[in-house]
Design a protein around this motif. Sequence first.
Motif, short mmCIF file in Angstrom:
data_model
loop_
_atom_site.label_atom_id
_atom_site.label_comp_id
_atom_site.label_asym_id
_atom_site.label_seq_id
_atom_site.Cartn_x
_atom_site.Cartn_y
_atom_site.Cartn_z
N GLU A 174 0.84 -1.20 0.00
CA GLU A 174 0.00 0.00 0.00
C GLU A 174 0.87 1.25 0.00
O GLU A 174 0.62 2.21 -0.74
N GLU A 175 1.91 1.23 0.82
CA GLU A 175 2.82 2.38 0.88
C GLU A 175 3.51 2.60 -0.45
O GLU A 175 3.61 3.74 -0.94
N MET A 176 4.00 1.53 -1.06
CA MET A 176 4.71 1.65 -2.33
C MET A 176 3.82 2.25 -3.41
O MET A 176 4.24 3.13 -4.17
N MET A 177 2.58 1.77 -3.49
CA MET A 177 1.70 2.22 -4.56
C MET A 177 1.14 3.61 -4.32
O MET A 177 1.07 4.43 -5.24
N LEU A 178 0.74 3.92 -3.08
CA LEU A 178 0.17 5.23 -2.80
C LEU A 178 1.24 6.33 -2.86
O LEU A 178 0.99 7.42 -3.38
N SER A 179 2.40 6.07 -2.31
CA SER A 179 3.45 7.09 -2.27
C SER A 179 4.25 7.16 -3.56
O SER A 179 4.87 8.18 -3.87
N ALA A 180 4.26 6.04 -4.31
CA ALA A 180 5.06 5.93 -5.54
C ALA A 180 6.55 6.17 -5.27
O ALA A 180 7.29 6.61 -6.14
N SER A 181 6.97 5.87 -4.04
CA SER A 181 8.37 6.09 -3.66
C SER A 181 9.27 5.00 -4.24
O SER A 181 8.83 3.90 -4.58
N ALA A 182 10.55 5.32 -4.35
CA ALA A 182 11.56 4.37 -4.80
C ALA A 182 12.31 3.81 -3.61
O ALA A 182 12.60 4.54 -2.65
N TYR A 183 12.65 2.54 -3.65
CA TYR A 183 13.31 1.86 -2.54
C TYR A 183 14.51 1.08 -3.06
O TYR A 183 14.41 0.36 -4.06
N ARG A 184 15.62 1.21 -2.39
CA ARG A 184 16.75 0.32 -2.66
C ARG A 184 16.43 -1.07 -2.11
O ARG A 184 15.68 -1.21 -1.14
N GLY A 185 17.01 -2.08 -2.73
CA GLY A 185 16.79 -3.43 -2.26
C GLY A 185 17.20 -3.58 -0.80
O GLY A 185 16.54 -4.29 -0.02
N GLU A 186 18.26 -2.91 -0.40
CA GLU A 186 18.74 -2.96 0.98
C GLU A 186 17.67 -2.45 1.94
O GLU A 186 17.46 -3.02 3.02
N GLU A 187 16.97 -1.37 1.56
CA GLU A 187 15.90 -0.84 2.41
C GLU A 187 14.73 -1.81 2.50
O GLU A 187 14.17 -2.01 3.58
N LEU A 188 14.37 -2.40 1.38
CA LEU A 188 13.27 -3.38 1.39
C LEU A 188 13.62 -4.58 2.26
O LEU A 188 12.75 -5.14 2.93
N GLN A 189 14.89 -4.97 2.24
CA GLN A 189 15.34 -6.08 3.08
C GLN A 189 15.14 -5.73 4.56
O GLN A 189 14.65 -6.56 5.35
N LYS A 190 15.46 -4.51 4.94
CA LYS A 190 15.28 -4.07 6.32
C LYS A 190 13.80 -4.00 6.70
O LYS A 190 13.44 -4.14 7.87
N ARG A 191 12.95 -3.75 5.70
CA ARG A 191 11.51 -3.69 5.93
C ARG A 191 10.88 -5.09 6.01
O ARG A 191 9.68 -5.22 6.19
#
Length: 248
Positions: A156-173
């Motif tokens: 939901e966050e990714m689609m609503l905010s349309a933000s970009a994430y590094r793989g490293e950040e997604l791993q931490k999430r």
Amino acid sequence: MSEPIIELKDLANGVAQVRMQDRVHRNAFTEALICGLTGTFATINRSTDCKVVILTGYDGYFSSGSTREALRDLFAGKFKFTSKDLGGLALNCPVPVIAAMQGDGVGGGFVLGAFADFTILARESVYTANCMNYGFTPGMGATFILPRKLGFTLAEEMMLSASAYRGEELQKRGIPFAVLPREGVLPRALELARTLAEKPRFSLVTLKNHLVGSIREQMPRMIEQEVAMYQLTSQHTDANSVEPMSEK
């Protein structure tokens, strides 16, 4: 002689590798890339020897998603999200598909990888579902597959905010995908593919049918809902402001 946009390589023992390598357009969804992918998966689907498919890109790019031309055609009504079923390539492939996303996956390019049975990301690369940056809601089955694969909150966050994430950040999430240094993505995919290829093909096909059967059944209805949302939101979006979804 220039290399083909889509390269299909037999890695032996039932493992096929599909490499997207349109260096001019950074693996954006040009007509040539779409036709190449569609034709390549049709060839794989007819094979009785293939047990597993690795889908990957080149260097720092997995796929840059839709082109400016495709977005303008979408606004002009020349085609719909349903016209080019890229998400269905991995979903409807009879054998397991591994998306070795060593490079950036932008917009539809990220969704393409999410439809695979296994998805492997790179710590350094960027991943985004960025349709909302351009004023319209996501398509290609994104609103269905991303919550299933990533979990509702992050999707939901990714689609609503349309933000970009590094793989490293997604791993931490806590993303449930393997995340490795870029140079380790394809070797991990190859290791997994060889493990899968040790199993009987009939059993792999049967189990995949069972595991993704409900997704295949629900996808047409979900796509219809996405098309309806797009038709509503596009009425409030200026087509002249559309920029390539591949730009970060």
